[in-house]
Write a protein that holds these residues in place. Structure first.
Motif: not given
Length: 323
Positions: A142, A207, A226, A229
């Motif tokens: 991530e 993330n 994102d 998130g």
């Protein structure tokens, strides 16, 4: 014992060294002869009267993390012995020659670490592990952004995230601080005094964000996160109150959370200690984590340490030597 006492709320010069009675451990506690104590921003807030100690904690002596030698153990303690070298998370009282702490909140000093290095670990490691990895659920592959990348929290978050196979982004307030973040493993570090991090990071996959700034950063964080998130708060230095676009949260399925550590009960901290022992301490013992110490002051000069903290020019941790 000698200890640094908050004689009244105010500027750094209210911190005075005084003689206090040696603390006595309860049945589940140990007494540590302190060799070094970490300095953290919550200590500054406490000195100003903005961060009171939780019920039952030492209220007039700041200090949330220490390293030293166990010299007395409570009747119920079996995991430690007199003479063990440990670092520990404390709810207060760290700026002193002696401190008592729950035995389950102690960790052995990592292999090869000095007392000074070990004293820089507990507050930031506990905070980062709990918020980034337990609450934020950051995982391998991530993208992770930490604001204030050159702070004690920041240098810890960068290194732990990088060790987990994460792409790391950071913000910092100077080119020197950005270089330090890059040297510690950050893939990209943005000087927020020159560039808008939202514009720079637009299009990157992020993330999890760890934020201690708050204020206008809130919407910028939401914009760059994102889908699915996680936005995690551990402070809000630039403002607690923000406007929230609920539909944007819903559309991107963003989770907003946060926590404070000092007031959590001893059972929570004991569980967190065990989790850190399993997941983080192997990195320490294998020297895959580098403590970054900016300055060390003698205990009697705690006021100078606070002045440096408030100037905001330091990179890494500030530590008090209690030899």
């Amino acid at each position: 014992m000698n200890a640094i006492v908050i004689t009244e709320y105010g500027a750094p010069d209210v911190l005075k060294i005084q003689e206090k009675s040696d603390p006595l451990p309860k049945s589940d506690e140990v007494r540590i002869r302190v060799k070094a104590a970490g300095v953290n921003r919550p200590d500054v807030f406490q000195r100003k009267g903005k961060y009171p100690a939780p019920t039952g904690a030492v209220s007039d002596i700041p200090g949330l993390e220490v390293a030293g030698i166990i010299e007395q153990i409570g009747s119920e303690v079996s995991k430690w012995s007199i003479g063990d070298h440990v670092c520990a998370l404390v709810a207060g009282g760290g700026y002193a020659e002696e401190v008592v702490v729950c035995a389950d909140h102690c960790l052995s000093i990592p292999t090869g670490f000095s007392f000074t290095e070990a004293a820089s670990l507990p507050e930031t490691v506990y905070t980062v592990w709990d918020n980034v990895f337990r609450r934020g659920q950051l995982k391998n592959g991530e993208g992770f952004l930490v604001h204030g990348g050159s702070s004690g929290i920041g240098v810890t978050a960068i290194q732990l995230a990088k060790s987990m196979g994460v792409k790391v982004y950071a913000t910092a307030g100077s080119e020197e601080k950005c270089k330090a973040c890059l040297d510690l493993g950050a893939d990209i570090c943005i000087n927020y005094k020159v560039y808008d991090f939202e514009k720079v990071l637009s299009g990157e996959k992020i993330n999890v964000i760890l934020d201690m700034i708050g204020g206008v950063y809130f919407q910028k964080n939401i914009d760059i996160l994102d889908e699915d998130g996680r936005l995690v708060y551990i402070n809000a230095m630039k403002g607690n109150f923000v406007e929230l676009n609920i539909m944007e949260i819903m559309r991107k399925r963003i989770s907003v959370t946060g926590s404070t550590l000092r007031g959590r009960d001893k059972h929570f901290k004991a569980q967190l200690t065990e989790d850190i022992l399993i997941n983080v301490w192997p990195l320490m013992n294998s020297r895959h984590f580098k403590p970054l110490i900016h300055a060390v002051f003698p205990l009697s000069e705690a006021g100078r340490a606070h002045e440096l903290m408030e100037e905001g020019k330091h990179i890494g941790k500030i530590v008090l030597s209690v030899d």
